[in-house]
Scaffold this motif. Structure first.
Motif, PDB file in Angstrom:
ATOM      1  N   ARG A  71      -3.778   2.452  -0.095  1.00 24.91           N
ATOM      2  CA  ARG A  71      -5.103   1.394  -0.406  1.00 24.91           C
ATOM      3  C   ARG A  71      -5.533   1.976  -2.189  1.00 24.91           C
ATOM      4  NH1 ARG A  71      -6.563   3.540   3.489  1.00 24.91           N
ATOM      5  NH2 ARG A  71      -5.925   1.652   5.147  1.00 24.91           N
ATOM      6  N   ASP A 101       2.741  -2.958   9.673  1.00 23.05           N
ATOM      7  CA  ASP A 101       1.342  -3.835   9.549  1.00 23.05           C
ATOM      8  C   ASP A 101       0.309  -2.729   8.928  1.00 23.05           C
ATOM      9  OD1 ASP A 101       2.531  -6.052  10.790  1.00 23.05           O
ATOM     10  OD2 ASP A 101       1.570  -5.201  13.165  1.00 23.05           O
ATOM     11  N   ALA A 102       0.567  -1.469   9.169  1.00 27.89           N
ATOM     12  CA  ALA A 102      -0.255  -0.816   8.450  1.00 27.89           C
ATOM     13  C   ALA A 102      -0.005  -0.203   6.752  1.00 27.89           C
ATOM     14  CB  ALA A 102      -0.260   1.009   8.636  1.00 27.89           C
ATOM     15  N   GLU A 105      -1.832  -3.803   5.565  1.00 23.49           N
ATOM     16  CA  GLU A 105      -3.035  -3.399   5.799  1.00 23.49           C
ATOM     17  C   GLU A 105      -3.757  -2.307   4.852  1.00 23.49           C
ATOM     18  OE1 GLU A 105      -6.637  -1.618   8.634  1.00 23.49           O
ATOM     19  OE2 GLU A 105      -4.378  -2.981   9.617  1.00 23.49           O
ATOM     20  N   ALA A 106      -3.029  -1.148   4.305  1.00 26.23           N
ATOM     21  CA  ALA A 106      -3.325  -1.219   3.604  1.00 26.23           C
ATOM     22  C   ALA A 106      -3.405  -1.707   1.737  1.00 26.23           C
ATOM     23  CB  ALA A 106      -2.676   0.548   3.019  1.00 26.23           C
TER      24      ALA A 106
END
Length: 111
Positions: A71, A101-102, A105-106
């Motif tokens: 992120r 997915d994670a 998303e990051a």
């Protein structure tokens, strides 16, 4: 850091592959090189399960911390991907989709 400084000064492209969040301390150099399309980072994330991570990689950063690094890099404009390896059937293989997915998303743009 001194190696990154030489690469930066020589305008030489590079890719970093890491399990560590320590890459964030050199974000100033990495982001500057990324802005010139000379740097990218891949963060290895083997599992989203903290307990399994401690057993597989006892001295590596926790999964949530590695995703925070993804992120941070993405927000700084660094092209960042996630390396999902090793894939171990029945151990971490069932969570690959959740992990991808994670990562997306990051801010990861590749896996």
């Amino acid at each position: 850091r001194s190696v990154l400084e030489v690469l930066h000064r020589c305008r030489h492209p590079y890719t970093i592959v890491t399990k560590s969040s320590g890459v964030e301390r050199d974000l100033d150099l990495i982001a500057a090189d990324a802005a010139e399309r000379r740097a990218m980072v891949f963060v290895s994330v083997t599992t989203m399960d903290g307990a399994l991570c401690r057993r597989l990689e006892p001295r590596a950063a926790a999964p949530h911390r590695r995703l925070q690094t993804v992120r941070t890099l993405a927000r700084a404009g660094v092209p960042v991907g996630v390396n999902v390896a090793p894939i171990i059937p029945f151990l971490n293989e069932p969570e690959i989709e959740r992990l991808i997915d994670a990562a997306a998303e990051a801010g990861a743009t590749s896996v």
